[in-house]
Design a protein around this motif. Structure first.
Motif, PDB file in Angstrom:
ATOM      1  N   GLY A  64      20.355  16.083 -17.702  1.00 41.09           N
ATOM      2  CA  GLY A  64      21.473  16.048 -16.755  1.00 41.09           C
ATOM      3  C   GLY A  64      22.751  15.554 -17.412  1.00 41.09           C
ATOM      4  N   ASP A  65      23.867  15.927 -16.804  1.00 43.82           N
ATOM      5  CA  ASP A  65      25.184  15.679 -17.364  1.00 43.82           C
ATOM      6  C   ASP A  65      25.435  14.199 -17.687  1.00 43.82           C
ATOM      7  OD1 ASP A  65      27.531  16.837 -18.181  1.00 43.82           O
ATOM      8  OD2 ASP A  65      28.566  16.230 -16.347  1.00 43.82           O
ATOM      9  N   THR A  66      25.314  13.346 -16.678  1.00 44.38           N
ATOM     10  CA  THR A  66      25.611  11.922 -16.894  1.00 44.38           C
ATOM     11  C   THR A  66      24.585  11.265 -17.802  1.00 44.38           C
ATOM     12  OG1 THR A  66      26.611  11.829 -14.709  1.00 44.38           O
ATOM     13  CG2 THR A  66      26.088   9.735 -15.746  1.00 44.38           C
ATOM     14  N   THR A  67      23.328  11.624 -17.619  1.00 43.26           N
ATOM     15  CA  THR A  67      22.289  11.058 -18.483  1.00 43.26           C
ATOM     16  C   THR A  67      22.562  11.406 -19.943  1.00 43.26           C
ATOM     17  OG1 THR A  67      20.669  11.208 -16.712  1.00 43.26           O
ATOM     18  CG2 THR A  67      19.796  11.013 -18.943  1.00 43.26           C
ATOM     19  N   ALA A  68      22.966  12.647 -20.177  1.00 40.56           N
ATOM     20  CA  ALA A  68      23.279  13.077 -21.549  1.00 40.56           C
ATOM     21  C   ALA A  68      24.417  12.232 -22.121  1.00 40.56           C
ATOM     22  CB  ALA A  68      23.643  14.557 -21.569  1.00 40.56           C
ATOM     23  N   THR A  69      25.460  12.029 -21.331  1.00 40.45           N
ATOM     24  CA  THR A  69      26.598  11.232 -21.806  1.00 40.45           C
ATOM     25  C   THR A  69      26.190   9.783 -22.062  1.00 40.45           C
ATOM     26  OG1 THR A  69      28.097  12.628 -20.536  1.00 40.45           O
ATOM     27  CG2 THR A  69      28.952  10.502 -21.263  1.00 40.45           C
ATOM     28  N   LEU A  70      25.472   9.194 -21.125  1.00 35.95           N
ATOM     29  CA  LEU A  70      25.096   7.781 -21.271  1.00 35.95           C
ATOM     30  C   LEU A  70      24.128   7.558 -22.434  1.00 35.95           C
ATOM     31  CD1 LEU A  70      24.726   6.806 -17.503  1.00 35.95           C
ATOM     32  CD2 LEU A  70      26.613   6.222 -19.047  1.00 35.95           C
ATOM     33  N   ALA A  71      23.177   8.469 -22.602  1.00 37.14           N
ATOM     34  CA  ALA A  71      22.238   8.343 -23.718  1.00 37.14           C
ATOM     35  C   ALA A  71      22.984   8.481 -25.040  1.00 37.14           C
ATOM     36  CB  ALA A  71      21.144   9.408 -23.607  1.00 37.14           C
ATOM     37  N   THR A  72      23.927   9.424 -25.085  1.00 37.83           N
ATOM     38  CA  THR A  72      24.690   9.644 -26.319  1.00 37.83           C
ATOM     39  C   THR A  72      25.570   8.443 -26.633  1.00 37.83           C
ATOM     40  OG1 THR A  72      24.742  12.021 -25.922  1.00 37.83           O
ATOM     41  CG2 THR A  72      26.364  11.132 -27.462  1.00 37.83           C
ATOM     42  N   GLU A  73      26.331   7.987 -25.652  1.00 36.22           N
ATOM     43  CA  GLU A  73      27.239   6.859 -25.890  1.00 36.22           C
ATOM     44  C   GLU A  73      26.461   5.612 -26.295  1.00 36.22           C
ATOM     45  OE1 GLU A  73      30.509   6.900 -26.051  1.00 36.22           O
ATOM     46  OE2 GLU A  73      30.643   9.012 -25.503  1.00 36.22           O
ATOM     47  N   SER A  74      25.313   5.400 -25.670  1.00 35.05           N
ATOM     48  CA  SER A  74      24.498   4.242 -26.022  1.00 35.05           C
ATOM     49  C   SER A  74      23.969   4.389 -27.447  1.00 35.05           C
ATOM     50  CB  SER A  74      23.336   4.085 -25.043  1.00 35.05           C
ATOM     51  OG  SER A  74      23.836   3.897 -23.731  1.00 35.05           O
ATOM     52  N   GLY A  75      23.576   5.605 -27.806  1.00 30.10           N
ATOM     53  CA  GLY A  75      23.107   5.860 -29.168  1.00 30.10           C
ATOM     54  C   GLY A  75      24.221   5.643 -30.190  1.00 30.10           C
ATOM     55  N   VAL A  76      25.438   6.071 -29.850  1.00 33.02           N
ATOM     56  CA  VAL A  76      26.580   5.886 -30.744  1.00 33.02           C
ATOM     57  C   VAL A  76      26.870   4.386 -30.913  1.00 33.02           C
ATOM     58  CG1 VAL A  76      29.077   6.223 -30.980  1.00 33.02           C
ATOM     59  CG2 VAL A  76      27.621   8.144 -30.311  1.00 33.02           C
ATOM     60  N   THR A  77      26.777   3.643 -29.818  1.00 36.70           N
ATOM     61  CA  THR A  77      26.962   2.186 -29.892  1.00 36.70           C
ATOM     62  C   THR A  77      25.942   1.567 -30.844  1.00 36.70           C
ATOM     63  OG1 THR A  77      27.894   2.023 -27.683  1.00 36.70           O
ATOM     64  CG2 THR A  77      26.838   0.043 -28.553  1.00 36.70           C
ATOM     65  N   VAL A  78      24.703   1.962 -30.682  1.00 35.78           N
ATOM     66  CA  VAL A  78      23.644   1.447 -31.557  1.00 35.78           C
ATOM     67  C   VAL A  78      23.964   1.771 -33.017  1.00 35.78           C
ATOM     68  CG1 VAL A  78      21.225   1.828 -32.252  1.00 35.78           C
ATOM     69  CG2 VAL A  78      21.804   1.470 -29.831  1.00 35.78           C
ATOM     70  N   PHE A  79      24.357   3.004 -33.262  1.00 36.31           N
ATOM     71  CA  PHE A  79      24.664   3.393 -34.633  1.00 36.31           C
ATOM     72  C   PHE A  79      25.836   2.581 -35.191  1.00 36.31           C
ATOM     73  CE2 PHE A  79      26.915   5.931 -37.822  1.00 36.31           C
ATOM     74  CZ  PHE A  79      25.899   6.074 -38.754  1.00 36.31           C
ATOM     75  N   ARG A  80      26.887   2.431 -34.391  1.00 38.11           N
ATOM     76  CA  ARG A  80      28.068   1.702 -34.872  1.00 38.11           C
ATOM     77  C   ARG A  80      27.748   0.244 -35.217  1.00 38.11           C
ATOM     78  NH1 ARG A  80      33.071   2.912 -30.903  1.00 38.11           N
ATOM     79  NH2 ARG A  80      33.991   1.327 -32.233  1.00 38.11           N
ATOM     80  N   VAL A  81      26.965  -0.400 -34.357  1.00 38.69           N
ATOM     81  CA  VAL A  81      26.617  -1.805 -34.599  1.00 38.69           C
ATOM     82  C   VAL A  81      25.713  -1.919 -35.830  1.00 38.69           C
ATOM     83  CG1 VAL A  81      25.378  -3.803 -33.653  1.00 38.69           C
ATOM     84  CG2 VAL A  81      26.957  -2.502 -32.197  1.00 38.69           C
ATOM     85  N   ALA A  82      24.730  -1.012 -35.926  1.00 36.32           N
ATOM     86  CA  ALA A  82      23.814  -1.038 -37.071  1.00 36.32           C
ATOM     87  C   ALA A  82      24.582  -0.750 -38.367  1.00 36.32           C
ATOM     88  CB  ALA A  82      22.708  -0.002 -36.873  1.00 36.32           C
ATOM     89  N   PHE A  83      25.496   0.205 -38.298  1.00 36.86           N
ATOM     90  CA  PHE A  83      26.298   0.583 -39.465  1.00 36.86           C
ATOM     91  C   PHE A  83      27.162  -0.599 -39.927  1.00 36.86           C
ATOM     92  CE2 PHE A  83      30.034   2.550 -41.441  1.00 36.86           C
ATOM     93  CZ  PHE A  83      29.441   3.468 -42.306  1.00 36.86           C
TER      94      PHE A  83
END
Lengths: 194, 194
Positions: free
Chosen positions: B146-165
């Motif tokens: 779903g639209d919002t789920t896709a956005t929220l999962a992606t943004e959360s994943g990007v946050t995880v990547f940025r912090v880990a990076f």
């Protein structure tokens, strides 16, 4: 909102900063961001170019004049709220929704359309959001929240706000931004629950 | 990494794009981003300015030449992974960590120091990250998320990547990026669990 209804905003504002920001918004809406010069903005506000540069630094900055107030409200709300870090950030954004955005949907839509039409403005907006996030995270840390937890709670809260905000400004919606924020926060919790 | 050890990278690369990107990285590192011109970059790569502009559009873009490959790996990993949307995005970033970043910590640190020293480059980086996120979210949607789920999962994943990076490039660390991503993903789940 048609440009007629805002055409005199630029001279209503009591202070130079407010007049220049209103003039910039009007002109970007009427002529486009690229087609508007700082000279045009200053003239519309009844001020000179030097005053513009002293207060804003560059043309893009005029669209972000509300950012200081927004940061102030967020910081105050984060400091005052007694909840887990993520809930605290969500609550702070709901406060911003009520104190800054409610009742300004037309104006916000107009401003967002200008930003969405310019990659340069989108870059500036992202940088602003990033700086705002750093301020919120610092406020959480000052309350004793651990470094990574503060960052993750803030970034998740910003995501919630961005998604809720996009829903709010989308055509045809009639739900209060503060309610959309609560709704999206619940959705984010569901998406990230293992 | 000293500039001596990378000084000949610009001419090693087989293709014009790779040579220009390497030349840009070397020169930004040696002289600073502001102090380097496109003419300097082209000369270091043994090519002309027109070739640079044809391939990159502007000076900033030369620091982001790896973005297409990164997007390609992410999209492929998202399409292939069979897990909940957030876990899928996290898995895709771990794939990127292994295929692009592992073994390149010195180079990545050098590049990040250049970006961190320039607000212009930071804006471009944020825009790139944003565009990448849009691509990842679109890939999730194409899988039926779903639209919002896709956005929220992606943004959360990007946050995880940025912090880990950020943890990975910080001085004195010696943990693989892929492990840091898994670690931060668990922390984000904890922070957003009600």
């Amino acid at each position: 909102m048609t440009s007629d209804t805002i055409v005199s905003m630029a001279r209503w504002q009591p202070d130079a900063r407010g007049r220049l920001a209103a003039a910039a918004l009007e002109l970007f809406h009427e002529r486009g961001f690229e087609q508007t010069t700082v000279t045009d903005i200053a003239a519309r506000a009844g001020l000179d170019k030097r005053t513009f540069y002293r207060l804003f630094g560059d043309k893009r900055e005029a669209l972000f004049s509300g950012d200081n107030l927004l940061a102030e409200i967020l910081v105050k709300a984060v400091a005052e709220t007694d909840a887990d870090p993520f809930e605290t950030v969500v609550t702070a954004f709901r406060r911003v929704a009520e104190e800054i955005f409610a009742d300004r949907l037309d104006l916000v839509r107009m401003r967002q359309a200008i930003i969405d039409g310019s990659p340069e403005l989108q870059e500036r907006e992202l940088r602003k959001t990033n700086r705002l996030a750093a301020t919120v995270a610092a406020t959480l840390r000052a309350k004793g929240v651990g470094d990574t937890t503060a960052t993750l709670a803030t970034e998740s809260g910003v995501t919630v706000f961005r998604v809720a905000f996009a829903r709010w400004v989308a055509p045809g919606r009639d739900v209060a931004l503060t309610d959309l924020i609560a709704e999206v926060a619940a959705e984010l919790r569901a998406v990230t629950s293992a």
